[in-house]
Design an enzyme around this catalytic site. Structure first.
Site, PDB file in Angstrom:
ATOM      1  N   CYS A 167       0.801  -1.218  -0.033  1.00 51.99           N
ATOM      2  CA  CYS A 167      -0.120  -0.135  -0.125  1.00 51.99           C
ATOM      3  C   CYS A 167       0.753   1.229  -0.076  1.00 51.99           C
ATOM      4  O   CYS A 167       1.506   1.390  -1.087  1.00 51.99           O
ATOM      5  CB  CYS A 167      -1.108  -0.242   1.149  1.00 51.99           C
ATOM      6  SG  CYS A 167      -2.424   0.985   0.993  1.00 51.99           S
ATOM      7  N   HIS A 168       0.840   2.100   1.155  1.00 54.41           N
ATOM      8  CA  HIS A 168       1.277   3.212   1.261  1.00 54.41           C
ATOM      9  C   HIS A 168       2.936   3.011   1.819  1.00 54.41           C
ATOM     10  O   HIS A 168       3.714   3.948   1.566  1.00 54.41           O
ATOM     11  CB  HIS A 168       0.941   4.175   1.989  1.00 54.41           C
ATOM     12  CG  HIS A 168      -0.415   5.004   1.317  1.00 54.41           C
ATOM     13  ND1 HIS A 168      -1.469   4.430   1.146  1.00 54.41           N
ATOM     14  CD2 HIS A 168      -0.577   6.081   0.635  1.00 54.41           C
ATOM     15  CE1 HIS A 168      -2.227   5.146   0.666  1.00 54.41           C
ATOM     16  NE2 HIS A 168      -1.852   6.132   0.209  1.00 54.41           N
TER      17      HIS A 168
END
Length: 183
Positions: free
Chosen positions: A106-107
């Site tokens: 994800c991030h």
């Protein structure tokens, strides 16, 4: 294997911590929750507070060399906080310097960008990070999971919680290969 899970005191996406953690422990491997501060971390389910988890080790007090691999869960706030902590960034960079596998979802690649380890690498992430990855010299791809071995270590990346099954499978496979290569 002994696998470190690094996260900030708050902001980690809970399922991106718990599902890989469970996958690793289900295979009989040891896990350690590493953070920038002692105490506990506050997980989130998107923007809502989730559970708290006890910190086992603090990044400034532990060596990457005591682990076989590193998992970086996402969430927006978690990697944003990690990339401002020199000890966390150094801890991440050390896994690359040692040739140990790293998995980020994800991030979480924001922390990889800050550590200066994405240049020449191909990875995926939450789509909003593609410009950051490209600006750091990496190649961004939109794939469920991507394994890059074009560097000093194996890097497993994934886009989002919907990709967790593929992410967990790839990280277990690749971490296992790396461990066998060391023996």
């Amino acid at each position: 294997m002994r696998i470190a899970f690094l996260m900030a005191p708050e902001g980690v996406e809970q399922i991106e911590l718990t599902e890989p953690w469970q996958a690793v422990t289900d295979q009989g491997h040891e896990t350690a929750l590493v953070s920038t501060e002692p105490g506990q971390i506050q997980a989130f389910n998107h923007l809502d507070k989730g559970d708290v988890f006890p910190v086992q080790l603090v990044a400034r007090e532990v060596s990457a060399g005591t682990f076989d691999g590193l998992v970086l869960p996402g969430g927006v706030a978690n990697p944003d906080l990690l990339r401002t902590d020199e000890d966390a960034v150094s801890f991440v960079r050390d896994f690359f310097d040692l040739g140990r596998p790293v998995a980020a979802i994800c991030h979480a690649p924001w922390t990889l960008v800050e550590a200066g380890v994405v240049s020449g690498r191909t990875l995926t992430s939450w789509p909003s990070l593609r410009t950051d990855i490209r600006n750091a010299g990496g190649t961004w791809v939109d794939e469920q999971v991507h394994v890059c071995d074009q560097g000093p270590n194996t890097l497993v990346t994934s886009r989002r919680p919907d990709d967790l099954k593929a992410f967990c499978g790839a990280l277990l496979t690749e971490f296992g290969k790396a461990r066998k290569a060391v023996r």
